[in-house]
Structure formats: structure tokens, C-alpha cells
Design a protein around this motif. Structure first.
Motif, PDB file in Angstrom:
ATOM      1  N   VAL A  78       0.835  -1.199   0.000  1.00 30.25           N
ATOM      2  CA  VAL A  78       0.000   0.000   0.000  1.00 30.25           C
ATOM      3  C   VAL A  78       0.870   1.250   0.000  1.00 30.25           C
ATOM      4  O   VAL A  78       0.635   2.190  -0.775  1.00 30.25           O
ATOM      5  N   ASP A  79       1.878   1.282   0.850  1.00 32.51           N
ATOM      6  CA  ASP A  79       2.771   2.443   0.890  1.00 32.51           C
ATOM      7  C   ASP A  79       3.501   2.624  -0.433  1.00 32.51           C
ATOM      8  O   ASP A  79       3.683   3.759  -0.898  1.00 32.51           O
ATOM      9  N   ASP A  80       3.919   1.514  -1.047  1.00 24.41           N
ATOM     10  CA  ASP A  80       4.589   1.621  -2.349  1.00 24.41           C
ATOM     11  C   ASP A  80       3.652   2.205  -3.399  1.00 24.41           C
ATOM     12  O   ASP A  80       4.069   3.020  -4.241  1.00 24.41           O
ATOM     13  N   LEU A  81       2.388   1.797  -3.380  1.00 26.73           N
ATOM     14  CA  LEU A  81       1.420   2.364  -4.322  1.00 26.73           C
ATOM     15  C   LEU A  81       1.300   3.865  -4.127  1.00 26.73           C
ATOM     16  O   LEU A  81       1.280   4.637  -5.102  1.00 26.73           O
ATOM     17  N   GLY A 102      -5.910  -7.139  -6.838  1.00 30.27           N
ATOM     18  CA  GLY A 102      -7.219  -6.754  -6.340  1.00 30.27           C
ATOM     19  C   GLY A 102      -7.238  -6.625  -4.835  1.00 30.27           C
ATOM     20  O   GLY A 102      -7.892  -5.736  -4.280  1.00 30.27           O
ATOM     21  N   GLY A 103      -6.500  -7.509  -4.159  1.00 32.06           N
ATOM     22  CA  GLY A 103      -6.375  -7.393  -2.721  1.00 32.06           C
ATOM     23  C   GLY A 103      -5.711  -6.090  -2.321  1.00 32.06           C
ATOM     24  O   GLY A 103      -6.120  -5.444  -1.340  1.00 32.06           O
ATOM     25  N   LEU A 104      -4.691  -5.682  -3.075  1.00 29.38           N
ATOM     26  CA  LEU A 104      -4.023  -4.402  -2.824  1.00 29.38           C
ATOM     27  C   LEU A 104      -4.991  -3.242  -3.048  1.00 29.38           C
ATOM     28  O   LEU A 104      -5.006  -2.268  -2.273  1.00 29.38           O
ATOM     29  N   ALA A 105      -5.819  -3.334  -4.084  1.00 26.16           N
ATOM     30  CA  ALA A 105      -6.808  -2.283  -4.333  1.00 26.16           C
ATOM     31  C   ALA A 105      -7.770  -2.144  -3.159  1.00 26.16           C
ATOM     32  O   ALA A 105      -8.091  -1.026  -2.729  1.00 26.16           O
ATOM     33  N   LEU A 106      -8.230  -3.267  -2.618  1.00 25.60           N
ATOM     34  CA  LEU A 106      -9.157  -3.227  -1.492  1.00 25.60           C
ATOM     35  C   LEU A 106      -8.485  -2.664  -0.233  1.00 25.60           C
ATOM     36  O   LEU A 106      -9.069  -1.851   0.484  1.00 25.60           O
ATOM     37  N   ASP A 107      -7.259  -3.095   0.040  1.00 29.95           N
ATOM     38  CA  ASP A 107      -6.535  -2.560   1.204  1.00 29.95           C
ATOM     39  C   ASP A 107      -6.383  -1.048   1.086  1.00 29.95           C
ATOM     40  O   ASP A 107      -6.568  -0.310   2.063  1.00 29.95           O
ATOM     41  N   THR A 108      -6.047  -0.590  -0.104  1.00 30.80           N
ATOM     42  CA  THR A 108      -5.840   0.844  -0.308  1.00 30.80           C
ATOM     43  C   THR A 108      -7.150   1.611  -0.181  1.00 30.80           C
ATOM     44  O   THR A 108      -7.199   2.709   0.392  1.00 30.80           O
ATOM     45  N   ALA A 109      -8.227   1.034  -0.694  1.00 29.85           N
ATOM     46  CA  ALA A 109      -9.534   1.688  -0.589  1.00 29.85           C
ATOM     47  C   ALA A 109      -9.971   1.833   0.865  1.00 29.85           C
ATOM     48  O   ALA A 109     -10.661   2.800   1.223  1.00 29.85           O
ATOM     49  N   LEU A 110      -9.581   0.884   1.719  1.00 29.47           N
ATOM     50  CA  LEU A 110      -9.924   0.964   3.133  1.00 29.47           C
ATOM     51  C   LEU A 110      -9.024   1.939   3.890  1.00 29.47           C
ATOM     52  O   LEU A 110      -9.490   2.686   4.753  1.00 29.47           O
ATOM     53  N   GLY A 123     -10.933 -11.414 -10.456  1.00 32.67           N
ATOM     54  CA  GLY A 123     -10.465 -12.594  -9.754  1.00 32.67           C
ATOM     55  C   GLY A 123      -9.660 -12.225  -8.520  1.00 32.67           C
ATOM     56  O   GLY A 123      -8.592 -12.776  -8.273  1.00 32.67           O
ATOM     57  N   ALA A 124     -10.177 -11.311  -7.718  1.00 34.20           N
ATOM     58  CA  ALA A 124      -9.400 -10.696  -6.636  1.00 34.20           C
ATOM     59  C   ALA A 124      -9.480 -11.488  -5.351  1.00 34.20           C
ATOM     60  O   ALA A 124     -10.527 -12.007  -4.975  1.00 34.20           O
ATOM     61  N   GLY A 125      -8.349 -11.529  -4.669  1.00 31.80           N
ATOM     62  CA  GLY A 125      -8.334 -11.978  -3.297  1.00 31.80           C
ATOM     63  C   GLY A 125      -8.603 -10.785  -2.392  1.00 31.80           C
ATOM     64  O   GLY A 125      -8.709  -9.649  -2.844  1.00 31.80           O
ATOM     65  N   ALA A 126      -8.712 -11.058  -1.098  1.00 36.49           N
ATOM     66  CA  ALA A 126      -8.836 -10.001  -0.099  1.00 36.49           C
ATOM     67  C   ALA A 126      -7.958 -10.397   1.074  1.00 36.49           C
ATOM     68  O   ALA A 126      -7.921 -11.569   1.445  1.00 36.49           O
ATOM     69  N   SER A 127      -7.240  -9.451   1.624  1.00 35.51           N
ATOM     70  CA  SER A 127      -6.372  -9.774   2.745  1.00 35.51           C
ATOM     71  C   SER A 127      -7.200 -10.375   3.885  1.00 35.51           C
ATOM     72  O   SER A 127      -8.299  -9.918   4.188  1.00 35.51           O
ATOM     73  N   GLY A 128      -6.673 -11.440   4.466  1.00 36.94           N
ATOM     74  CA  GLY A 128      -7.390 -12.126   5.532  1.00 36.94           C
ATOM     75  C   GLY A 128      -8.487 -13.052   5.057  1.00 36.94           C
ATOM     76  O   GLY A 128      -9.271 -13.562   5.887  1.00 36.94           O
ATOM     77  N   MET A 129      -8.569 -13.323   3.763  1.00 37.64           N
ATOM     78  CA  MET A 129      -9.638 -14.176   3.231  1.00 37.64           C
ATOM     79  C   MET A 129      -9.549 -15.581   3.827  1.00 37.64           C
ATOM     80  O   MET A 129      -8.477 -16.163   3.909  1.00 37.64           O
TER      81      MET A 129
END
Length: 279
Positions: A78-81, A102-110, A123-129
Motif C-alpha cells: 500500500v505504501d509503495d502504491l 485486487g487485494g491491494l486495491a481493497l486494502d488501499t480503498a480501506l 479474480g481478486a483476493g482479499a487480505s485475511g480471506m
């Protein structure tokens, strides 16, 4: 629109490899899968070349031309993005994330919703899935299990691992091996040769967000999509992601597996256009 190749330096000195097609003010940032690098988006960017967009793709640490971190806990993706966005002068962007991207996108959106105009998940994962809080279990089918065993076997020949990875993620495990051929397959092989050579830790760059249990907190517009030829055990998780986001049903992409940007870039370009126009 010519592609600009550049290197952006993270605070710890790591050079992050970036490709930018700068043709307008509306920014789209592409976040690659864990079996790809920024080159996976080249054909999608070509489809969008005349749309007047600022198109950005970059290699996360340990992928493509960006080196892995010596200490997996020394940074977050997230910080790198945010470093990439800040260096390019992008205040807000549509994030298009495939799989881990996709997981990175969701983390950043939060964590930083003010920097995200919306997200397209493929086809996204989510952190902690996890399947511990779902009415279904993650159970591999007979086609996927043997391919995954070879793909994850550190002792197997590299060519065998890449062949298994290509069947899993590019063709789809239940589809014939070699369904996707030509330049797309050649690029997949090249990207994964590099990934296996570097062997960055899977846990590197985690931000500790636990998005899976927080999807209802996402406030930016999100379109959840997945290919119908993707790993069967993963499909319920994509549906559940859309349900938890509460922004409408997900969209099944017919005839593609986990990496539609490689095999049908025009399809992904249309998803981007739809997200930008609110469709």
C-alpha cells in the motif's frame, strides 16, 4: 500514445519499475496478479490508447524489474502504491486489480479512500480471506489439485512448474492445456520465470488490513468480476466478496480464466471504460 518507462525510488532506496501512458487527466492504475508483472497490462493499455487516460502499471517488489525486499516486513505494498501515485502527481485513481492486485486495491480503498476513485476487481483476493466464516469450504477439484501440487513444488523442474502455473491460471484448470497460446502464453512464461527466480516471500508487503471482514466498510465504487474458467474452488469467494461489498452482484466474464487481461485485453478495457463512466 507512447509508453514511458521510468523508475521511482521508494523511501528505502528500492527502485520501482513503472510504465506510464500519459494521455489525459483521469488516472487508471493497474495492479498485477501474483503470477504476472506490469507487462500483463500492456495489451489492455493499447486498447485504451485513444481514450484520453493516464494509464499506469508498475512492478511490485519481487516482480518484473523491481527487486525484492531484503526484509519482507520492511515495507507495505500500500505504501509503495502511494509512493508511485505521489511521484507521478496522481491525486486519485481508478485501481484495476487482478488477483493479489485486487487485494491491494481493497486494502488501499480501506486505508486511503481519498486516493481511490473506484476499483475494478478481477479474480481478486482479499487480505485475511478465509473459509472459516463462510457457509462453504475451499475444496480443490480433481483438475486443480495435481496442477497446484506441481506449481508449488520447489523441488520440481522450473519448466514443469511454469507449465502447471500456465494451465492453472492462464488456461483454467478445467479447460484444455494450451487453450491460450501465442504471445500471451509466451509472456506468461517469461513473467513466471522471473517470479520463480526471485522467489519473494508471499507475505512480503502485507499491510495487516484484514479486508475480508471489513468489505462492508469500503466506500468507493467497486466492480467485482471473475472469469468462469477460473479455479472452481475460488468462485464462491468472488461471489462472497461482491456480497460483502454490498454494491451489487459480481460480473462473471465468460470464456476466460484468471488473467483476462492477457487473453482478452479488449474485455478488460471495456470494464475500465464502464467503471469510469459509472456503468
Amino acid at each position: 500514445m507512447d509508453a514511458e518507462q521510468r523508475s521511482i525510488t521508494a523511501p528505502d532506496g528500492t527502485p520501482i519499475a513503472v510504465t506510464r501512458h500519459h494521455g489525459g487527466d483521469r488516472a487508471v492504475v493497474f495492479l498485477h496478479a501474483g503470477v504476472a508483472d506490469r507487462r500483463a497490462w500492456d495489451s489492455v493499455a493499447a486498447e485504451l490508447a485513444d481514450d484520453g487516460l493516464d494509464l499506469v502499471a508498475y512492478d511490485r517488489r519481487g516482480y518484473g524489474d523491481t527487486p525484492a525486499a531484503a526484509d519482507p516486513a520492511s515495507f507495505t505494498h500500500v505504501d509503495d502504491l502511494l509512493v508511485v501515485l505521489d511521484d507521478l502527481g496522481v491525486q486519485q485513481a481508478l485501481l484495476v486489480g487482478n488477483s493479489m492486485g485486487g487485494g491491494l486495491a481493497l486494502d488501499t480503498a480501506l486505508l486511503h479512500p481519498e486516493r481511490v476513485s473506484g476499483a475494478v476487481l478481477i479474480g481478486a483476493g482479499a487480505s485475511g480471506m478465509t473459509d472459516e466464516d463462510t457457509p462453504f469450504d475451499w475444496v480443490l477439484d480433481a483438475a486443480t489439485e495435481p496442477l497446484l501440487e506441481v506449481a508449488e513444488d520447489d523441488g520440481a523442474p522450473t519448466e514443469d512448474r511454469i507449465a502447471a502455473l500456465a494451465h492453472l491460471w492462464l488456461d483454467g484448470p478445467t479447460a484444455p492445456e494450451g487453450r491460450v497460446s501465442g504471445p500471451a502464453r509466451e509472456l506468461f512464461v517469461a513473467m513466471n520465470q522471473r517470479i520463480l527466480d526471485v522467489a519473494a516471500a508471499d507475505s512480503a508487503g502485507a499491510a495487516g488490513v484484514g479486508a475480508w471482514t471489513r468489505l462492508g466498510e469500503v466506500t468507493v465504487p467497486v466492480l467485482t468480476t471473475w472469469g468462469d474458467l477460473d479455479i472452481p474452488a475460488d468462485l464462491p469467494f468472488y461471489e462472497e466478496t461482491a456480497r460483502r461489498l454490498g454494491q451489487g452482484p459480481g460480473r462473471v466474464l465468460p470464456g476466460v480464466a484468471h488473467l483476462p487481461g492477457l487473453e482478452r485485453p479488449a474485455l478488460v478495457a471495456d470494464l475500465v471504460r464502464g467503471a469510469l463512466s459509472g456503468r
